[in-house]
Design an enzyme around this catalytic site. Structure first.
Site, short mmCIF file in Angstrom:
data_model
loop_
_atom_site.label_atom_id
_atom_site.label_comp_id
_atom_site.label_asym_id
_atom_site.label_seq_id
_atom_site.Cartn_x
_atom_site.Cartn_y
_atom_site.Cartn_z
N HIS A 3 2.15 10.15 -8.10
CA HIS A 3 0.78 9.45 -7.85
C HIS A 3 -0.01 10.28 -7.19
O HIS A 3 0.42 11.20 -6.34
CB HIS A 3 0.71 8.09 -7.09
CG HIS A 3 1.30 8.29 -5.72
ND1 HIS A 3 0.22 8.35 -4.55
CD2 HIS A 3 2.43 8.57 -5.15
CE1 HIS A 3 1.00 8.61 -3.39
NE2 HIS A 3 2.26 8.58 -3.62
N HIS A 26 -4.74 11.89 -7.08
CA HIS A 26 -5.92 11.77 -7.72
C HIS A 26 -6.20 13.00 -8.76
O HIS A 26 -6.70 14.07 -8.45
CB HIS A 26 -7.23 12.17 -6.65
CG HIS A 26 -7.08 10.75 -5.73
ND1 HIS A 26 -7.01 9.48 -5.88
CD2 HIS A 26 -7.18 10.89 -4.14
CE1 HIS A 26 -7.20 8.84 -4.81
NE2 HIS A 26 -7.13 9.58 -3.90
#
Length: 354
Positions: A141, A143
């Site tokens: 995970h 951005h």
């Protein structure tokens, strides 16, 4: 003398008759034994054939099971999380479950919070994730904008998931987050700390922090690493984002229905998300990162923002994702809002040749 000869012939005839009868009897027995032998050989051959078929079936079933287990244990999920969409609340779930469900969770930390990787790093990233077997199964995970693994030499894509939010809600949340922080790390000073200007004032004064172009984030996150993806208002980027959402994402949820997103993932990917729904509901993690202070915008401000081409396009992607999510949810979860998988089944039949 004549009588003697007759007697001898009669005796001889009787002996011959008896011998013939014995020969015939044994011949019949031999024939029966031969028939029994043939039946026994035929049965042995049948048993051997059935055993070989059973062995092949068991071997195939074992190989199939082994393949399935290997596929599940090679599972790689990428959650390229969009900022301020509830991602912290969601990602806490796999971190809590990873030890119990025996998988790895890895955070992708990119220098200066950049959302795109350089071309060399794109290639290294794909090769690393694809071949890092010691970390599989895994959930990554960070951005990071969508990345097409097959374009960079991988034989297949990982399993992408994401969450999307109403674009204006996301922008307002981020605006106040930079000023007041959140309850997740309340002592961390954000870069706009001390600035008390409301979002309404910001829009009225046409400041950079509330520029509608700042909403241009969810589209490029789904669009990817192409230059055109990051040009605010680019129609091609919107279409590419929609295409990737449909073709490359297993599931895209919405912030407002996070619980349903978790329940669908548990039903679909139990290797990682087994027990996720119950844990989510009982662990008080339904809203982990709440902005410390947020003032709702006026109707005038909302109407002004909605005139922006960027808002219209970002909202179009949101509505598109919402429709797809509801389409999936109706077929996965039972009616009545229960967070239980629909008991739909399928079977294979009319298989030829037998």
């Amino acid at each position: 003398m004549y009588k003697t000869m007759v007697s001898l012939k009669l005796i001889l005839l009787i002996l011959l008759s008896g011998f013939s009868t014995i020969v015939i009897y044994f011949q019949v027995q031999i024939n029966k034994l031969e028939q029994n032998k043939q039946i026994l050989e035929s049965r042995i051959a049948q048993i051997q054939s059935e055993s070989q078929l059973l062995l092949k079936s068991q071997t195939a079933e074992s190989a199939h099971l082994s393949t399935n287990i290997k596929a599940v244990d090679n599972l790689v999920v990428i959650y390229n999380r969009v900022p301020k969409t509830g991602s912290t609340s969601f990602v806490g779930i796999p971190y809590d479950l990873c030890k119990k469900n025996k998988f790895h969770v890895l955070h992708i930390n990119i220098t200066a919070n950049m959302h795109v990787l350089s071309l060399p790093n794109q290639y290294k990233f794909v090769q690393n994730i694809t071949h890092w077997d010691a970390m599989k199964p895994a959930l990554y995970h960070g951005h990071l904008a969508f990345l097409d693994f097959t374009r960079l030499g991988a034989s297949e894509q990982p399993t992408y998931i994401n969450i999307i939010r109403k674009p204006l809600d996301r922008l307002i949340s981020y605006y106040y987050f930079l000023r007041y922080g959140d309850d997740f790390r309340p002592y961390l000073v954000r870069r706009k700390h001390g600035n008390k200007m409301s979002f309404d004032e910001c829009v009225q004064k046409k400041q950079a922090d509330c520029d509608p172009n700042n909403m241009w984030l969810q589209i490029p996150f789904f669009c990817g690493h192409a230059y055109e993806c990051w040009i605010p208002g680019n129609e091609w980027a919107l279409n590419e984002a929609k295409k990737n959402l449909i073709n490359h994402y297993l599931l895209v949820g919405v912030t407002e229905e996070l619980e349903d997103f978790v329940a669908i993932l548990e039903a679909t990917l139990p290797r990682i998300f087994k027990g996720a729904t119950e844990h989510f509901l009982k662990s008080n993690k339904t809203h982990l990162r709440k902005t410390a202070q947020k003032i709702l915008p006026s109707n005038k401000t909302v109407e002004e923002i909605k005139q922006s081409p960027v808002w219209k396009m970002e909202n179009e992607l949101y509505e598109f994702a919402l429709e797809q999510f509801h389409f999936v949810k109706r077929r996965v979860l039972q009616n009545g809002g229960d967070k239980v998988a629909n008991p739909q089944k399928y079977i294979y039949e009319k298989i030829r040749p037998k």
